[in-house]
Design a protein around this motif. Structure first.
Motif, PDB file in Angstrom:
ATOM      1  N   GLY A  74       0.746  -1.205  -0.024  1.00  0.00           N
ATOM      2  CA  GLY A  74      -0.075   0.175   0.073  1.00  0.00           C
ATOM      3  C   GLY A  74       0.680   1.239   0.019  1.00  0.00           C
ATOM      4  O   GLY A  74       2.052   1.165  -0.376  1.00  0.00           O
ATOM      5  N   ILE A  75       0.157   2.379   0.634  1.00  0.00           N
ATOM      6  CA  ILE A  75       0.915   3.548   0.424  1.00  0.00           C
ATOM      7  C   ILE A  75       0.771   4.069   1.722  1.00  0.00           C
ATOM      8  O   ILE A  75      -0.293   4.187   2.656  1.00  0.00           O
ATOM      9  CB  ILE A  75       0.428   4.601  -0.426  1.00  0.00           C
ATOM     10  CG1 ILE A  75       1.125   5.808  -0.594  1.00  0.00           C
ATOM     11  CG2 ILE A  75      -1.299   4.731  -0.153  1.00  0.00           C
ATOM     12  CD1 ILE A  75       0.639   6.573  -1.954  1.00  0.00           C
ATOM     13  N   VAL A  76       1.930   4.751   2.488  1.00  0.00           N
ATOM     14  CA  VAL A  76       1.839   5.476   3.632  1.00  0.00           C
ATOM     15  C   VAL A  76       1.021   6.592   3.820  1.00  0.00           C
ATOM     16  O   VAL A  76       1.358   7.562   2.792  1.00  0.00           O
ATOM     17  CB  VAL A  76       3.606   5.651   4.193  1.00  0.00           C
ATOM     18  CG1 VAL A  76       3.249   6.492   5.412  1.00  0.00           C
ATOM     19  CG2 VAL A  76       4.350   4.392   4.240  1.00  0.00           C
ATOM     20  N   THR A  77      -0.043   6.697   4.439  1.00  0.00           N
ATOM     21  CA  THR A  77      -0.820   7.709   4.783  1.00  0.00           C
ATOM     22  C   THR A  77      -0.713   8.902   5.823  1.00  0.00           C
ATOM     23  O   THR A  77      -0.849   9.883   5.748  1.00  0.00           O
ATOM     24  CB  THR A  77      -2.360   7.350   4.761  1.00  0.00           C
ATOM     25  OG1 THR A  77      -2.443   6.569   5.705  1.00  0.00           O
ATOM     26  CG2 THR A  77      -2.745   6.678   3.367  1.00  0.00           C
ATOM     27  N   ALA A  78       0.017   8.261   6.719  1.00  0.00           N
ATOM     28  CA  ALA A  78       0.257   9.226   8.017  1.00  0.00           C
ATOM     29  C   ALA A  78       1.448   8.550   8.911  1.00  0.00           C
ATOM     30  O   ALA A  78       1.584   7.357   8.985  1.00  0.00           O
ATOM     31  CB  ALA A  78      -0.773   9.228   8.809  1.00  0.00           C
ATOM     32  N   ILE A  79       2.278   9.398   9.434  1.00  0.00           N
ATOM     33  CA  ILE A  79       3.262   9.115  10.457  1.00  0.00           C
ATOM     34  C   ILE A  79       3.352  10.015  11.509  1.00  0.00           C
ATOM     35  O   ILE A  79       3.566  11.369  11.187  1.00  0.00           O
ATOM     36  CB  ILE A  79       4.687   9.070   9.501  1.00  0.00           C
ATOM     37  CG1 ILE A  79       5.028   8.188   8.486  1.00  0.00           C
ATOM     38  CG2 ILE A  79       5.674   8.748  10.801  1.00  0.00           C
ATOM     39  CD1 ILE A  79       6.117   8.148   7.703  1.00  0.00           C
ATOM     40  N   VAL A  98      -2.309   0.029  10.906  1.00  0.00           N
ATOM     41  CA  VAL A  98      -1.481   0.967  11.587  1.00  0.00           C
ATOM     42  C   VAL A  98      -0.514   0.026  12.406  1.00  0.00           C
ATOM     43  O   VAL A  98      -0.845  -0.858  12.858  1.00  0.00           O
ATOM     44  CB  VAL A  98      -2.566   1.722  12.649  1.00  0.00           C
ATOM     45  CG1 VAL A  98      -1.741   2.527  13.795  1.00  0.00           C
ATOM     46  CG2 VAL A  98      -3.474   2.531  11.909  1.00  0.00           C
ATOM     47  N   SER A  99       0.669   0.303  12.431  1.00  0.00           N
ATOM     48  CA  SER A  99       1.896  -0.159  13.078  1.00  0.00           C
ATOM     49  C   SER A  99       2.557   0.664  13.913  1.00  0.00           C
ATOM     50  O   SER A  99       2.850   1.861  13.742  1.00  0.00           O
ATOM     51  CB  SER A  99       2.687  -0.675  12.241  1.00  0.00           C
ATOM     52  OG  SER A  99       3.767  -1.472  12.817  1.00  0.00           O
ATOM     53  N   LEU A 100       2.770   0.123  15.469  1.00  0.00           N
ATOM     54  CA  LEU A 100       3.502   1.082  16.194  1.00  0.00           C
ATOM     55  C   LEU A 100       4.860   0.295  16.128  1.00  0.00           C
ATOM     56  O   LEU A 100       4.962  -0.817  16.280  1.00  0.00           O
ATOM     57  CB  LEU A 100       2.881   0.821  17.725  1.00  0.00           C
ATOM     58  CG  LEU A 100       1.507   1.253  17.889  1.00  0.00           C
ATOM     59  CD1 LEU A 100       0.962   0.963  19.157  1.00  0.00           C
ATOM     60  CD2 LEU A 100       1.434   2.834  17.598  1.00  0.00           C
ATOM     61  N   LEU A 101       5.850   1.035  15.957  1.00  0.00           N
ATOM     62  CA  LEU A 101       7.288   0.894  16.063  1.00  0.00           C
ATOM     63  C   LEU A 101       8.162   1.932  16.710  1.00  0.00           C
ATOM     64  O   LEU A 101       7.634   3.071  16.996  1.00  0.00           O
ATOM     65  CB  LEU A 101       7.570   0.359  14.527  1.00  0.00           C
ATOM     66  CG  LEU A 101       7.331   1.426  13.294  1.00  0.00           C
ATOM     67  CD1 LEU A 101       8.331   0.968  12.142  1.00  0.00           C
ATOM     68  CD2 LEU A 101       5.961   1.319  12.934  1.00  0.00           C
ATOM     69  N   THR A 102       9.354   1.695  16.638  1.00  0.00           N
ATOM     70  CA  THR A 102      10.227   2.773  17.060  1.00  0.00           C
ATOM     71  C   THR A 102      10.493   3.616  16.140  1.00  0.00           C
ATOM     72  O   THR A 102      10.646   3.589  14.726  1.00  0.00           O
ATOM     73  CB  THR A 102      11.554   2.058  17.562  1.00  0.00           C
ATOM     74  OG1 THR A 102      12.317   1.440  16.490  1.00  0.00           O
ATOM     75  CG2 THR A 102      11.362   0.783  18.426  1.00  0.00           C
ATOM     76  N   ARG A 103      10.779   4.881  16.609  1.00  0.00           N
ATOM     77  CA  ARG A 103      11.182   5.967  15.742  1.00  0.00           C
ATOM     78  C   ARG A 103      12.524   5.771  15.063  1.00  0.00           C
ATOM     79  O   ARG A 103      12.559   5.929  13.833  1.00  0.00           O
ATOM     80  CB  ARG A 103      11.465   7.230  16.670  1.00  0.00           C
ATOM     81  CG  ARG A 103      11.721   8.372  15.955  1.00  0.00           C
ATOM     82  CD  ARG A 103      11.989   9.818  16.804  1.00  0.00           C
ATOM     83  NE  ARG A 103      12.688  10.945  15.863  1.00  0.00           N
ATOM     84  CZ  ARG A 103      11.819  11.958  15.970  1.00  0.00           C
ATOM     85  NH1 ARG A 103      10.747  12.024  16.813  1.00  0.00           N
ATOM     86  NH2 ARG A 103      12.323  13.064  15.104  1.00  0.00           N
ATOM     87  N   GLU A 104      13.447   5.173  15.634  1.00  0.00           N
ATOM     88  CA  GLU A 104      14.432   4.587  15.035  1.00  0.00           C
ATOM     89  C   GLU A 104      14.386   3.668  13.676  1.00  0.00           C
ATOM     90  O   GLU A 104      14.833   3.876  12.753  1.00  0.00           O
ATOM     91  CB  GLU A 104      15.568   3.895  15.967  1.00  0.00           C
ATOM     92  CG  GLU A 104      16.751   3.467  15.220  1.00  0.00           C
ATOM     93  CD  GLU A 104      17.662   2.682  16.118  1.00  0.00           C
ATOM     94  OE1 GLU A 104      18.744   2.539  15.860  1.00  0.00           O
ATOM     95  OE2 GLU A 104      17.239   2.244  17.216  1.00  0.00           O
ATOM     96  N   ALA A 105      13.388   2.950  13.767  1.00  0.00           N
ATOM     97  CA  ALA A 105      12.963   2.030  12.765  1.00  0.00           C
ATOM     98  C   ALA A 105      12.300   2.815  11.596  1.00  0.00           C
ATOM     99  O   ALA A 105      12.780   2.696  10.155  1.00  0.00           O
ATOM    100  CB  ALA A 105      11.904   0.749  13.096  1.00  0.00           C
ATOM    101  N   GLY A 110      13.533   5.210   6.239  1.00  0.00           N
ATOM    102  CA  GLY A 110      13.373   6.421   5.658  1.00  0.00           C
ATOM    103  C   GLY A 110      11.749   6.690   5.176  1.00  0.00           C
ATOM    104  O   GLY A 110      11.521   7.191   3.988  1.00  0.00           O
ATOM    105  N   LEU A 111      10.821   6.180   5.939  1.00  0.00           N
ATOM    106  CA  LEU A 111       9.622   6.244   5.523  1.00  0.00           C
ATOM    107  C   LEU A 111       9.022   7.713   5.530  1.00  0.00           C
ATOM    108  O   LEU A 111       9.275   8.529   6.270  1.00  0.00           O
ATOM    109  CB  LEU A 111       8.857   5.394   6.641  1.00  0.00           C
ATOM    110  CG  LEU A 111       8.901   3.764   6.768  1.00  0.00           C
ATOM    111  CD1 LEU A 111       8.067   3.337   7.861  1.00  0.00           C
ATOM    112  CD2 LEU A 111       8.505   3.401   5.430  1.00  0.00           C
ATOM    113  N   GLU A 112       8.215   7.838   4.591  1.00  0.00           N
ATOM    114  CA  GLU A 112       7.549   9.469   4.205  1.00  0.00           C
ATOM    115  C   GLU A 112       6.031   9.054   3.947  1.00  0.00           C
ATOM    116  O   GLU A 112       5.845   7.835   3.058  1.00  0.00           O
ATOM    117  CB  GLU A 112       8.367  10.065   3.495  1.00  0.00           C
ATOM    118  CG  GLU A 112       9.616  10.401   3.733  1.00  0.00           C
ATOM    119  CD  GLU A 112      10.086  11.097   2.428  1.00  0.00           C
ATOM    120  OE1 GLU A 112       9.637  11.555   1.567  1.00  0.00           O
ATOM    121  OE2 GLU A 112      11.462  11.729   2.745  1.00  0.00           O
TER     122      GLU A 112
END
Length: 131
Positions: A74-79, A98-105, A110-112
């Protein structure tokens, strides 16, 4: 910002290229042309359109019975970034994950917003792969 061809957008939205082309022709999603004359959709525009499309689905969702190893391109819609944790939303056709992960990950991947990604679901865990 990443842009997508009509065919790529169709795959991410879970529709045929003809449907995506008709939506573009009708002005439902903005397009522009590249140097080769191909029609492209900006990633942010596609992300916004995919969310709009999912909200417009008035039918009741049926429970799907699938294996525990499912991939949802899919496509990233929000971070949403916190100091340590992050929340990433992906619209995969009619599915919002929706996924909860570390900020570092998130930073390492390079997610946008507007970027293509795959949510992988196993039991109660959602993993994000950058495409």
């Amino acid at each position: 910002m990443q842009s997508y061809t009509i065919g790529q957008a169709a795959r991410l939205l879970g529709v045929s290229p003809d449907t995506a082309r008709r939506w573009a022709d009708a002005g439902r999603v903005a397009t522009h042309r590249d140097e080769s004359g191909r029609r492209l959709i900006d990633g942010r525009d596609l992300a916004a359109f995919s969310v709009e499309l999912a909200k417009g689905d008035s039918g009741e969702e049926e429970a799907s019975y699938t294996s525990v190893r499912n991939a949802f391109p899919g496509i990233v819609t929000a971070i949403k970034l916190g100091d340590v944790a992050a929340q990433v939303e992906i619209q995969a056709g009619p599915h919002r994950l929706v996924s909860l992960l570390t900020r570092e990950a998130v930073e390492e991947l390079g997610l946008e917003v507007g970027m293509e990604a795959t949510a992988r679901v196993k039991s109660t865990n959602v993993h994000i792969d950058r495409v």
